[in-house]
Each structure stands twice: as structure tokens, then as C-alpha cells.
Design a protein around this motif. Structure first.
Motif, PDB file in Angstrom:
ATOM      1  N   MET A   1      19.894  17.773  24.399  1.00 10.82           N
ATOM      2  CA  MET A   1      19.962  18.996  25.166  1.00 10.82           C
ATOM      3  C   MET A   1      18.609  19.314  25.805  1.00 10.82           C
ATOM      4  SD  MET A   1      22.025  21.189  26.193  1.00 10.82           S
ATOM      5  CE  MET A   1      23.063  22.496  25.754  1.00 10.82           C
ATOM      6  N   HIS A   2      17.531  19.111  25.057  1.00  7.63           N
ATOM      7  CA  HIS A   2      16.198  19.386  25.587  1.00  7.63           C
ATOM      8  C   HIS A   2      15.855  18.445  26.733  1.00  7.63           C
ATOM      9  CE1 HIS A   2      15.316  22.395  22.643  1.00  7.63           C
ATOM     10  NE2 HIS A   2      15.613  21.571  21.652  1.00  7.63           N
ATOM     11  N   LYS A   3      16.349  17.230  26.641  1.00  8.72           N
ATOM     12  CA  LYS A   3      16.108  16.231  27.696  1.00  8.72           C
ATOM     13  C   LYS A   3      16.762  16.678  29.007  1.00  8.72           C
ATOM     14  CE  LYS A   3      15.515  11.795  29.144  1.00  8.72           C
ATOM     15  NZ  LYS A   3      14.654  11.841  30.273  1.00  8.72           N
ATOM     16  N   MET A   4      17.978  17.218  28.917  1.00 13.86           N
ATOM     17  CA  MET A   4      18.696  17.682  30.088  1.00 13.86           C
ATOM     18  C   MET A   4      17.945  18.843  30.752  1.00 13.86           C
ATOM     19  SD  MET A   4      22.569  19.109  30.657  1.00 13.86           S
ATOM     20  CE  MET A   4      23.379  18.246  29.415  1.00 13.86           C
ATOM     21  N   ILE A   5      17.434  19.744  29.984  1.00 14.82           N
ATOM     22  CA  ILE A   5      16.681  20.890  30.506  1.00 14.82           C
ATOM     23  C   ILE A   5      15.374  20.416  31.138  1.00 14.82           C
ATOM     24  CG2 ILE A   5      15.445  22.999  29.874  1.00 14.82           C
ATOM     25  CD1 ILE A   5      17.643  23.482  27.766  1.00 14.82           C
ATOM     26  N   ALA A   6      14.712  19.494  30.486  1.00 14.02           N
ATOM     27  CA  ALA A   6      13.454  18.961  31.022  1.00 14.02           C
ATOM     28  C   ALA A   6      13.686  18.246  32.350  1.00 14.02           C
ATOM     29  CB  ALA A   6      12.809  18.022  30.012  1.00 14.02           C
ATOM     30  N   ASP A   7      14.765  17.472  32.450  1.00 16.08           N
ATOM     31  CA  ASP A   7      15.096  16.797  33.708  1.00 16.08           C
ATOM     32  C   ASP A   7      15.399  17.799  34.812  1.00 16.08           C
ATOM     33  OD1 ASP A   7      14.748  14.308  32.592  1.00 16.08           O
ATOM     34  OD2 ASP A   7      16.898  13.947  32.258  1.00 16.08           O
ATOM     35  N   ALA A   8      16.149  18.834  34.475  1.00 16.15           N
ATOM     36  CA  ALA A   8      16.490  19.865  35.461  1.00 16.15           C
ATOM     37  C   ALA A   8      15.235  20.589  35.948  1.00 16.15           C
ATOM     38  CB  ALA A   8      17.482  20.855  34.866  1.00 16.15           C
ATOM     39  N   GLU A   9      14.343  20.897  35.038  1.00 16.47           N
ATOM     40  CA  GLU A   9      13.096  21.563  35.418  1.00 16.47           C
ATOM     41  C   GLU A   9      12.235  20.656  36.286  1.00 16.47           C
ATOM     42  OE1 GLU A   9      11.443  22.776  31.681  1.00 16.47           O
ATOM     43  OE2 GLU A   9      12.581  24.655  31.666  1.00 16.47           O
ATOM     44  N   GLU A  10      12.228  19.363  35.973  1.00 14.58           N
ATOM     45  CA  GLU A  10      11.448  18.404  36.757  1.00 14.58           C
ATOM     46  C   GLU A  10      12.010  18.289  38.175  1.00 14.58           C
ATOM     47  OE1 GLU A  10      10.633  13.671  36.534  1.00 14.58           O
ATOM     48  OE2 GLU A  10      10.455  14.793  34.642  1.00 14.58           O
ATOM     49  N   ARG A  11      13.334  18.186  38.285  1.00 14.01           N
ATOM     50  CA  ARG A  11      13.963  18.113  39.620  1.00 14.01           C
ATOM     51  C   ARG A  11      13.732  19.403  40.400  1.00 14.01           C
ATOM     52  NH1 ARG A  11      18.660  15.919  36.820  1.00 14.01           N
ATOM     53  NH2 ARG A  11      19.546  17.985  37.097  1.00 14.01           N
ATOM     54  N   THR A  12      13.826  20.534  39.718  1.00 18.81           N
ATOM     55  CA  THR A  12      13.596  21.823  40.366  1.00 18.81           C
ATOM     56  C   THR A  12      12.173  21.918  40.902  1.00 18.81           C
ATOM     57  OG1 THR A  12      15.223  22.888  38.927  1.00 18.81           O
ATOM     58  CG2 THR A  12      13.653  24.323  40.045  1.00 18.81           C
ATOM     59  N   ALA A  13      11.215  21.487  40.114  1.00 22.73           N
ATOM     60  CA  ALA A  13       9.812  21.520  40.539  1.00 22.73           C
ATOM     61  C   ALA A  13       9.601  20.617  41.753  1.00 22.73           C
ATOM     62  CB  ALA A  13       8.897  21.107  39.395  1.00 22.73           C
ATOM     63  N   ALA A  14      10.247  19.436  41.746  1.00 30.59           N
ATOM     64  CA  ALA A  14      10.112  18.518  42.886  1.00 30.59           C
ATOM     65  C   ALA A  14      10.729  19.122  44.148  1.00 30.59           C
ATOM     66  CB  ALA A  14      10.757  17.178  42.554  1.00 30.59           C
ATOM     67  N   ILE A  15      11.888  19.739  44.005  1.00 30.74           N
ATOM     68  CA  ILE A  15      12.557  20.365  45.159  1.00 30.74           C
ATOM     69  C   ILE A  15      11.717  21.516  45.707  1.00 30.74           C
ATOM     70  CG2 ILE A  15      14.561  21.750  45.841  1.00 30.74           C
ATOM     71  CD1 ILE A  15      16.236  19.981  43.930  1.00 30.74           C
ATOM     72  N   ILE A  16      11.164  22.320  44.823  1.00 28.03           N
ATOM     73  CA  ILE A  16      10.328  23.444  45.252  1.00 28.03           C
ATOM     74  C   ILE A  16       9.079  22.942  45.971  1.00 28.03           C
ATOM     75  CG2 ILE A  16       8.855  25.328  44.421  1.00 28.03           C
ATOM     76  CD1 ILE A  16      11.028  25.891  42.304  1.00 28.03           C
ATOM     77  N   ALA A  17       8.445  21.907  45.435  1.00 29.82           N
ATOM     78  CA  ALA A  17       7.237  21.354  46.061  1.00 29.82           C
ATOM     79  C   ALA A  17       7.553  20.803  47.448  1.00 29.82           C
ATOM     80  CB  ALA A  17       6.642  20.260  45.177  1.00 29.82           C
ATOM     81  N   GLU A  18       8.672  20.085  47.570  1.00 27.11           N
ATOM     82  CA  GLU A  18       9.066  19.546  48.875  1.00 27.11           C
ATOM     83  C   GLU A  18       9.362  20.678  49.863  1.00 27.11           C
ATOM     84  OE1 GLU A  18      12.549  16.855  50.974  1.00 27.11           O
ATOM     85  OE2 GLU A  18      12.542  17.068  48.796  1.00 27.11           O
ATOM     86  N   SER A  19      10.042  21.707  49.385  1.00 25.24           N
ATOM     87  CA  SER A  19      10.362  22.852  50.245  1.00 25.24           C
ATOM     88  C   SER A  19       9.101  23.565  50.718  1.00 25.24           C
ATOM     89  CB  SER A  19      11.261  23.837  49.501  1.00 25.24           C
ATOM     90  OG  SER A  19      12.479  23.226  49.155  1.00 25.24           O
ATOM     91  N   GLU A  20       8.133  23.710  49.831  1.00 25.76           N
ATOM     92  CA  GLU A  20       6.879  24.359  50.208  1.00 25.76           C
ATOM     93  C   GLU A  20       6.113  23.525  51.232  1.00 25.76           C
ATOM     94  OE1 GLU A  20       5.044  25.040  46.416  1.00 25.76           O
ATOM     95  OE2 GLU A  20       6.038  26.985  46.159  1.00 25.76           O
ATOM     96  N   ASP A  21       6.142  22.195  51.077  1.00 21.88           N
ATOM     97  CA  ASP A  21       5.493  21.314  52.057  1.00 21.88           C
ATOM     98  C   ASP A  21       6.163  21.424  53.421  1.00 21.88           C
ATOM     99  OD1 ASP A  21       3.733  20.462  50.124  1.00 21.88           O
ATOM    100  OD2 ASP A  21       4.788  18.564  49.738  1.00 21.88           O
ATOM    101  N   ARG A  22       7.490  21.428  53.422  1.00 23.86           N
ATOM    102  CA  ARG A  22       8.228  21.542  54.688  1.00 23.86           C
ATOM    103  C   ARG A  22       7.958  22.895  55.349  1.00 23.86           C
ATOM    104  NH1 ARG A  22      14.259  20.041  53.404  1.00 23.86           N
ATOM    105  NH2 ARG A  22      14.461  20.316  55.640  1.00 23.86           N
ATOM    106  N   LEU A  23       7.923  23.958  54.547  1.00 18.79           N
ATOM    107  CA  LEU A  23       7.637  25.287  55.079  1.00 18.79           C
ATOM    108  C   LEU A  23       6.234  25.351  55.672  1.00 18.79           C
ATOM    109  CD1 LEU A  23       8.509  28.200  55.524  1.00 18.79           C
ATOM    110  CD2 LEU A  23       7.735  28.715  53.195  1.00 18.79           C
TER     111      LEU A  23
END
Length: 89
Positions: A1-23
Motif C-alpha cells: 500500500m505504501h508503495k502505491m502511495i509513493a508511486d502516486a506522489e512521485e507521478r504527481t510531482a513529475a506532472i506538477i514540475a512539467e506543468s510549471e515548466d510549460r507555464l
């Protein structure tokens, strides 16, 4: 369960970083376009001022554009049909 949350947080951070770069890229482009338009406005204002043809525009009322063809330019063969284009005449 912790692995799933960690993966989701990692993907979320990557998406946010990409969005901030595009913005940031969009903002840079917007600023460049705004600067270009401001310079173009200055050039056009200067050019019309030099020619003494600066238009007097009433900002409260939009200008009305009326295009009337002169009688000599309008002929019956001015219509383009589906089987011809303007370059074949």
C-alpha cells in the motif's frame, strides 16, 4: 500500500514540475509577444506622426468599414465557379 502511495506522489510531482515548466515557457512567450506588439505600436505611431497622417479615432465609437466596388471593376465574369479557380482566369 505504501508503495502505491509513493508511486502516486512521485507521478504527481513529475506532472506538477512539467506543468510549471510549460507555464513558465508560455509566460516567457507571452512577454516576448507583448514586447513585440508594444514596439510595433511605437513604430506605427511614430510613422503616422512623421507623415502627419495620425488618424483621429473616437474611442467611444468603433469605426465602420464600408467597402464599395467601383463600377468598372465589377463584371459578370468575376464569379469563380467550382471547376475553376482565380489562378486559371
Amino acid at each position: 500500500m505504501h508503495k502505491m502511495i509513493a508511486d502516486a506522489e512521485e507521478r504527481t510531482a513529475a506532472i506538477i514540475a512539467e506543468s510549471e515548466d510549460r507555464l513558465a515557457a508560455i509566460r516567457t512567450e507571452r512577454d516576448a509577444v507583448a514586447g513585440y506588439l508594444e514596439n510595433l505600436r511605437g513604430v506605427l505611431t511614430n510613422a503616422t506622426g512623421l507623415l502627419g497622417t495620425a488618424p483621429s479615432v473616437d474611442a467611444a465609437e468603433p469605426a465602420e468599414l464600408v467597402i464599395e466596388p467601383d463600377d468598372e471593376s465589377v463584371t459578370d465574369d468575376a464569379t469563380v465557379t467550382d471547376d475553376e479557380d482565380a489562378t486559371t482566369r
